[in-house]
Design an enzyme around this catalytic site. Sequence first.
Site, short mmCIF file in Angstrom:
data_model
loop_
_atom_site.label_atom_id
_atom_site.label_comp_id
_atom_site.label_asym_id
_atom_site.label_seq_id
_atom_site.Cartn_x
_atom_site.Cartn_y
_atom_site.Cartn_z
N ASP A 125 0.84 -1.19 0.00
CA ASP A 125 0.00 0.00 0.00
C ASP A 125 0.88 1.24 0.00
O ASP A 125 1.89 1.30 0.70
CB ASP A 125 -0.92 0.00 1.22
N TYR A 127 1.18 5.75 -0.33
CA TYR A 127 0.78 6.95 0.41
C TYR A 127 1.03 8.11 -0.55
O TYR A 127 1.83 8.98 -0.27
CB TYR A 127 1.67 7.01 1.65
N HIS A 132 -3.94 14.07 0.89
CA HIS A 132 -4.06 13.16 2.03
C HIS A 132 -2.80 13.21 2.90
O HIS A 132 -2.88 13.34 4.12
CB HIS A 132 -4.30 11.73 1.53
N ARG A 141 2.01 15.49 12.84
CA ARG A 141 3.33 16.07 13.10
C ARG A 141 3.35 17.60 13.06
O ARG A 141 4.40 18.19 13.30
CB ARG A 141 4.35 15.54 12.07
N GLU A 198 -10.11 4.09 4.04
CA GLU A 198 -9.27 4.86 3.12
C GLU A 198 -9.75 4.55 1.71
O GLU A 198 -9.74 3.40 1.27
CB GLU A 198 -7.78 4.51 3.29
N GLU A 200 -9.26 4.23 -1.94
CA GLU A 200 -8.08 4.05 -2.80
C GLU A 200 -8.47 3.32 -4.08
O GLU A 200 -9.55 2.73 -4.16
CB GLU A 200 -7.00 3.22 -2.08
N ASP A 230 -8.81 0.57 2.29
CA ASP A 230 -7.75 0.17 3.22
C ASP A 230 -8.21 0.54 4.64
O ASP A 230 -7.89 1.60 5.16
CB ASP A 230 -6.46 0.91 2.83
N ARG A 234 -6.94 4.06 13.42
CA ARG A 234 -6.11 5.25 13.59
C ARG A 234 -5.41 5.34 14.94
O ARG A 234 -4.29 5.85 15.04
CB ARG A 234 -6.95 6.52 13.38
N GLN A 237 -2.62 2.93 14.88
CA GLN A 237 -1.62 3.45 13.94
C GLN A 237 -0.78 4.56 14.58
O GLN A 237 0.45 4.58 14.45
CB GLN A 237 -2.32 3.99 12.69
N TYR A 241 3.27 3.60 14.60
CA TYR A 241 3.81 3.81 13.25
C TYR A 241 5.26 4.29 13.18
O TYR A 241 5.89 4.18 12.13
CB TYR A 241 2.90 4.74 12.45
N LYS A 250 -3.29 -1.66 9.92
CA LYS A 250 -3.73 -1.86 8.54
C LYS A 250 -3.94 -3.33 8.22
O LYS A 250 -4.16 -3.68 7.07
CB LYS A 250 -2.66 -1.30 7.59
N THR A 254 -8.52 -5.42 4.08
CA THR A 254 -8.52 -4.49 2.95
C THR A 254 -9.54 -5.02 1.96
O THR A 254 -9.43 -6.16 1.51
CB THR A 254 -7.13 -4.42 2.28
N THR A 346 -4.52 6.85 -0.12
CA THR A 346 -5.81 7.51 0.00
C THR A 346 -5.93 8.66 -0.98
O THR A 346 -5.01 9.47 -1.12
CB THR A 346 -6.00 8.03 1.43
N GLU A 360 -9.51 12.62 7.96
CA GLU A 360 -9.43 13.96 7.36
C GLU A 360 -10.77 14.68 7.40
O GLU A 360 -10.84 15.87 7.68
CB GLU A 360 -8.96 13.86 5.91
#
Length: 418
Positions: A125, A127, A132, A141, A198, A200, A230, A234, A237, A241, A250, A254, A346, A360
Amino acid sequence: MTLMKSWVESANATDHPFPLNNLPYGVYSTTDAEARCGVAIGDMILDMQAAEEEGLIVLAEDPLFDVPYWNDLMEQGPAVWAALRARLIAILQEGAEERAAVEPLLVSMADAEMHLPIVVSEYTDFYAGRHHATNVGTMFRGAENALPPNWLHIPIGYNGRASSVIVSGTPVRRPWGQLKSPDHDLPAFLPCRRFDLELEMGAIVGMASEGPITVQEADDAIFGYVLLNDWSARDIQAWEYQPLGPFQAKATATSISPWIVTRAALDPFRCDTPEREFELLDHLKDCGPMLFDIDLSVDLAPEGGPATIIARTNYREMYYSSAQQLAHHSTSGCPMNVADLLGSGTISGAEKDSRGSLLELSWGGKEPITLDSGQQRSFLEDGDTLTLRGHAQGDGYRIGFGDCTGTILPALENPYAR
Ligand code: MN
């Protein structure tokens, strides 16, 4: 390109997802027939096992459709893929002399149960949607560090689990996992509280490779595309992560749509990737339009309630094409296999209502969205049904993807409390 007419009348409606121009590949069963390969045409499915047995489709010395997956056909390579498509068009088009022989081999889609169309080899997968990545990076962050410095130079990805790929319609159980609330010092083992989707696209690799391939070779190697959800935990994650990326967050499931829409069917809808902020290195440079203009949407239906469209976007929004992702995947010498599945990442647009995840849409839960039922959602609740839809709009016809849907089941009792 305009609508190609079929003697299967339902396929000629201008808004039908499966006209003769499309001919997507799936695997289905009925009460009378075990799982087998089929081709969608209008409201019907052509039984490929029977078509091969009857001598209407002959592509190789040995049968390709005596198995309930498309892997054997993909193994034959692009010349056979093209021959199959040409033959299907010939026997299903208006006025085809084979009609009398083919018609008894059609089954009604309404009577069919769909299965995974391929045995998934491996699943990766990515990104690769800029909106996104910017949104999620800002939340995780801060705005200054939203896009990592590598993001504009390579398609970032992680190796997922082929074993977790399921076909649309399969329910999804809310997972347990280790997570840590911001207001706690230590983590706890709990049912996921921030379960998400997600939106996708999935690219299905049709040709194996040993070692680095170019972007053009990668594009040629892609057999077709599906919609892909996906599912993402969260809270799990956010805790797990760093530094190696998502893992258990994840790995629950899926979902993919049941029909593989071939690259050939999508060719008229090719479009360019967005303008580059930094020129890509040679091995990743665009060498032609390799994205596709595909309208996408997500709707959410609470248990017993009406569905609300929560996002509309377009596959055009990706920064990297699947061909670039596949080329990048091969640079290390990593062997790629027939039936590898590549998630696009995503797909979010610039607008608030074009975001492809609840993370989001609700901005990390700070701005819950309101459904048509009046209920609010920050993340998925038990009983919610998510449906991804997609189509490319042609001149008087559509190339549709079958829906990609899944309902959330409540978490089991604590699996370790025994
Ligand atoms: Mn993803």
